[in-house]
Design a protein around this motif. Structure first.
Motif, short mmCIF file in Angstrom:
data_model
loop_
_atom_site.label_atom_id
_atom_site.label_comp_id
_atom_site.label_asym_id
_atom_site.label_seq_id
_atom_site.Cartn_x
_atom_site.Cartn_y
_atom_site.Cartn_z
N THR A 7 4.93 -30.70 1.68
CA THR A 7 5.49 -32.03 1.47
C THR A 7 6.91 -32.08 2.03
O THR A 7 7.70 -31.17 1.78
N ALA A 9 10.19 -34.46 1.93
CA ALA A 9 10.75 -35.60 1.19
C ALA A 9 12.27 -35.53 1.17
O ALA A 9 12.86 -34.45 1.19
N ILE A 89 2.65 -33.61 4.58
CA ILE A 89 2.79 -34.97 4.05
C ILE A 89 4.17 -35.51 4.37
O ILE A 89 5.19 -34.91 4.02
N THR A 91 6.71 -38.50 3.57
CA THR A 91 6.88 -39.43 2.45
C THR A 91 7.91 -40.50 2.75
O THR A 91 8.79 -40.33 3.60
N ALA A 102 3.56 -36.94 -4.05
CA ALA A 102 3.49 -36.02 -2.91
C ALA A 102 4.16 -34.69 -3.24
O ALA A 102 3.67 -33.62 -2.86
N VAL A 103 5.28 -34.76 -3.95
CA VAL A 103 5.97 -33.53 -4.36
C VAL A 103 5.10 -32.73 -5.32
O VAL A 103 4.98 -31.51 -5.21
N GLY A 106 2.36 -30.83 -3.50
CA GLY A 106 2.76 -29.84 -2.50
C GLY A 106 2.82 -28.42 -3.03
O GLY A 106 3.18 -28.19 -4.19
N LEU A 109 8.08 -28.01 -1.11
CA LEU A 109 8.78 -29.20 -0.67
C LEU A 109 9.85 -28.79 0.34
O LEU A 109 10.70 -27.94 0.04
N THR A 135 7.35 -27.65 -8.34
CA THR A 135 7.09 -27.39 -6.93
C THR A 135 8.31 -26.69 -6.32
O THR A 135 9.43 -27.16 -6.48
#
Length: 217
Positions: A7, A9, A89, A91, A102-103, A106, A109, A135
């Motif tokens: 992920t 972000a 991913i 975001t 999403a976090v 994952g 991250l 995460t």
């Protein structure tokens, strides 16, 4: 083995999330990994790049793209996990619910941070989100200048916050943007460039971090 979920972000917009997602995806694909991309950002920047790539680089390393609304992320990941080695991913900024999902999904991250106080201030809230969702996070110092003390200042501030920082730093290099304009990753566009070496090193470090986490568990 189920896919590794990466992920990307950052609550501040313009931090380089989409570029990082695309560049890492191409790097892993060029190394023989099967890679899926998931774009849950309403701006659809990653989806647009992928469409441009499909049109202009039909012989490039294969990348699958899922362009879905954030609320459908869990269902889409369930579909992708058994079909790819890696799923990346991308975001949206300022979207608490979608970014949090999403976090949570994952395995790691990646949190890009540019050399600006605004990026620095936004980093803490995103890192706290990762901590709450259990995460592992890894801060990626992005678009760093080639000289001067700014990088040292940023590193010092992040260390004061006790945040995990990638050893690999990405410079402020034209090749990253130029390769995106061609629908490529920099490892395809300029494979011997400093930018290609940097993203290659980061791709290796991310997987090494995941393996280290697996051993701890």
């Amino acid at each position: 083995m189920a896919a590794r979920i990466i992920t990307i972000a950052q609550q501040k917009g313009g931090a380089g999330k989409t570029t990082l997602a695309a560049q890492l995806a191409v790097t892993w694909a060029r190394r023989g990994q099967s890679v899926g991309l998931v774009d849950i950002d309403p701006q659809r920047s990653l989806a647009s790049w992928h469409a441009w790539r499909a049109e202009h680089q039909p012989d490039g390393a294969a990348l699958h793209l899922s362009d879905v609304a954030g609320w459908r992320l869990g269902t889409e990941l369930d579909r992708l996990r058994d079909h790819f080695d890696v799923v990346v991913i991308d975001t949206p900024p300022h979207a608490e619910t979608e970014a949090r999902a999403a976090v949570r999904a994952g395995d790691i991250l990646l949190l890009p941070v540019q050399p600006s106080p605004m990026d620095l201030w936004a980093t803490r809230s995103t890192a706290e989100m990762a901590e709450k969702e259990s995460t592992d996070a890894l801060i990626v110092m992005n678009r760093m200048p080639p000289r001067g003390k700014l990088q040292e200042i940023m590193l010092e501030k992040l260390l004061e916050e006790g945040l995990p920082i990638a050893h690999t730093t990405l410079g402020n290099r034209v090749a990253f943007a130029a390769s995106m304009m061609e629908g490529q990753g920099v490892v395809e566009y300029q494979p011997r460039s400093t930018a290609a070496r940097e993203i290659g090193a980061l791709a290796t470090e991310v997987f090494a971090t995941l393996k280290g986490r697996d051993k701890r568990r």
